[in-house]
Design a protein around this motif. Structure first.
Motif, PDB file in Angstrom:
ATOM      1  N   LEU A  96       0.758  -1.187   0.039  1.00 35.38           N
ATOM      2  CA  LEU A  96      -0.072   0.029   0.070  1.00 35.38           C
ATOM      3  C   LEU A  96       0.797   1.103   0.008  1.00 35.38           C
ATOM      4  CD1 LEU A  96      -2.803  -0.768   2.532  1.00 35.38           C
ATOM      5  CD2 LEU A  96      -2.965  -0.608  -0.138  1.00 35.38           C
ATOM      6  N   VAL A  97       1.902   1.135   0.839  1.00 33.24           N
ATOM      7  CA  VAL A  97       2.829   2.451   0.840  1.00 33.24           C
ATOM      8  C   VAL A  97       3.643   2.755  -0.390  1.00 33.24           C
ATOM      9  CG1 VAL A  97       4.881   3.478   1.973  1.00 33.24           C
ATOM     10  CG2 VAL A  97       3.041   2.236   3.234  1.00 33.24           C
ATOM     11  N   LEU A  98       4.024   1.566  -1.132  1.00 35.33           N
ATOM     12  CA  LEU A  98       4.854   1.692  -2.277  1.00 35.33           C
ATOM     13  C   LEU A  98       3.843   2.138  -3.587  1.00 35.33           C
ATOM     14  CD1 LEU A  98       7.469  -1.300  -1.888  1.00 35.33           C
ATOM     15  CD2 LEU A  98       7.897   1.327  -1.294  1.00 35.33           C
ATOM     16  N   ILE A 180      12.087   3.130  -9.721  1.00 29.79           N
ATOM     17  CA  ILE A 180      12.863   2.277  -8.547  1.00 29.79           C
ATOM     18  C   ILE A 180      11.952   1.889  -7.420  1.00 29.79           C
ATOM     19  CG2 ILE A 180      14.459   2.522  -6.775  1.00 29.79           C
ATOM     20  CD1 ILE A 180      16.022   4.289  -8.313  1.00 29.79           C
ATOM     21  N   VAL A 181      11.039   2.804  -7.362  1.00 32.75           N
ATOM     22  CA  VAL A 181       9.958   2.668  -6.303  1.00 32.75           C
ATOM     23  C   VAL A 181       8.996   1.422  -6.862  1.00 32.75           C
ATOM     24  CG1 VAL A 181       8.027   3.459  -5.021  1.00 32.75           C
ATOM     25  CG2 VAL A 181       9.877   4.721  -5.311  1.00 32.75           C
ATOM     26  N   PHE A 182       8.833   1.439  -8.107  1.00 33.61           N
ATOM     27  CA  PHE A 182       7.785   0.495  -8.598  1.00 33.61           C
ATOM     28  C   PHE A 182       8.435  -0.703  -8.772  1.00 33.61           C
ATOM     29  CE2 PHE A 182       6.232  -1.749 -12.646  1.00 33.61           C
ATOM     30  CZ  PHE A 182       4.898  -1.655 -12.350  1.00 33.61           C
ATOM     31  N   GLY A 183       9.654  -0.939  -9.054  1.00 36.46           N
ATOM     32  CA  GLY A 183      10.379  -2.163  -8.957  1.00 36.46           C
ATOM     33  C   GLY A 183      10.351  -2.804  -7.492  1.00 36.46           C
ATOM     34  N   VAL A 188       8.486  -6.593  -3.602  1.00 38.06           N
ATOM     35  CA  VAL A 188       7.768  -6.889  -2.265  1.00 38.06           C
ATOM     36  C   VAL A 188       6.610  -7.784  -2.400  1.00 38.06           C
ATOM     37  CG1 VAL A 188       6.424  -6.083  -0.577  1.00 38.06           C
ATOM     38  CG2 VAL A 188       8.591  -4.863  -1.200  1.00 38.06           C
ATOM     39  N   LEU A 189       5.696  -7.503  -3.606  1.00 41.06           N
ATOM     40  CA  LEU A 189       4.569  -8.254  -3.729  1.00 41.06           C
ATOM     41  C   LEU A 189       4.967  -9.550  -4.155  1.00 41.06           C
ATOM     42  CD1 LEU A 189       1.487  -8.235  -4.020  1.00 41.06           C
ATOM     43  CD2 LEU A 189       1.646  -7.417  -6.319  1.00 41.06           C
TER      44      LEU A 189
END
Length: 254
Positions: A96-98, A180-183, A188-189
């Motif tokens: 959720l945060v990312l 980078i955040v999307f990666g 994480v998912l």
């Protein structure tokens, strides 16, 4: 001191003569007989364009600051929430945060790209005004300097890395950080769904690289489209009519 000779009335636009500039600037004006109303209009337009450029730069910096601030807060929250055990709740919180940061970063990237194109358009219009100044006031031509320059003179990455030139802008920086955040979000998912750490890192790296590549391509396409629109406007033609002339350049950028 001698005074300049001006037309008796400045309400009506003077007729254009031989050698006039685009926009019906007569030869008398080019000789230096410039009506005061003309100079007032030009300086006012110049000031308005400068104000608009300052507003776009301020908005771009503000949006970038908001995104980076949210990114810092999100990473701190993830650090506090990190535990040794991986649970469904932990994974859900991290995703959720990312994901929220990816959404905010994407919006920031798109808006900063739009702002950058607007700023470039304002700067180009100011350059044309400076050229008009030089024609209306020949004595200032040398002081104003060259009105046109080769775009390649200011390219930082050339020639093989020209496609990455867009990454040096604020919008390009937002694109890279968001990628980078999307990666990280994809990794994480994947890890939360039970994949191994190696596979999760691989999936995250591929997802981030794909996002960055799409962002660079999209940004380049928008810049090419804006340039085609400007060329068409200058030639009083449709963008499709100047597309063939710009095709080699477009093919090199996309």
């Amino acid at each position: 001191m001698t005074s300049r000779a001006f037309p008796a009335s400045t309400n009506a636009a003077p007729e254009a003569g031989p050698g006039s500039l685009p926009g019906s600037l007569p030869t008398a004006a080019i000789r230096g007989d410039v009506p005061a109303a003309w100079m007032t209009w030009l300086t006012t337009e110049h000031y308005n364009l400068q104000t608009q450029r300052a507003a776009t730069i301020g908005e771009a910096n503000g949006r970038a600051s908001i995104f980076l601030g949210a990114l810092s807060a999100g990473l701190i929250a993830l650090g506090f929430a990190a535990t040794g055990d991986r649970t469904a709740g932990t994974t859900t919180f991290e995703v959720l945060v990312l994901s929220s940061l990816v959404a905010l970063g994407t919006i920031t990237f798109l808006r900063c790209l739009q702002i950058a194109i607007d700023d470039w358009d304002f700067g180009d219009r100011i350059r044309h005004l400076r050229a008009i100044y030089a024609d209306l006031l020949p004595d200032l031509a040398d002081r104003l300097g060259s009105m046109t320059s080769d775009e390649q003179a200011v390219v930082m990455l050339r020639p093989l890395l020209n496609r990455l030139q867009s990454l040096l802008t604020v919008a390009g920086s937002m694109c890279v950080i968001t990628a980078i955040v999307f990666g990280g979000d994809a990794g994480v998912l994947s890890y939360g769904l039970g994949l191994s750490l190696a596979w999760s890192i691989t999936i995250g790296a591929v997802a981030g690289a794909s996002f960055a590549a799409l962002g660079v391509r999209f940004q380049t396409a928008r810049w090419v489209g804006a340039d085609l629109a400007r060329r068409a406007s200058a030639a009083n033609a449709e963008p499709d009519q100047v597309l063939d002339a710009c095709a080699p350049r477009q093919a090199g950028l996309l």
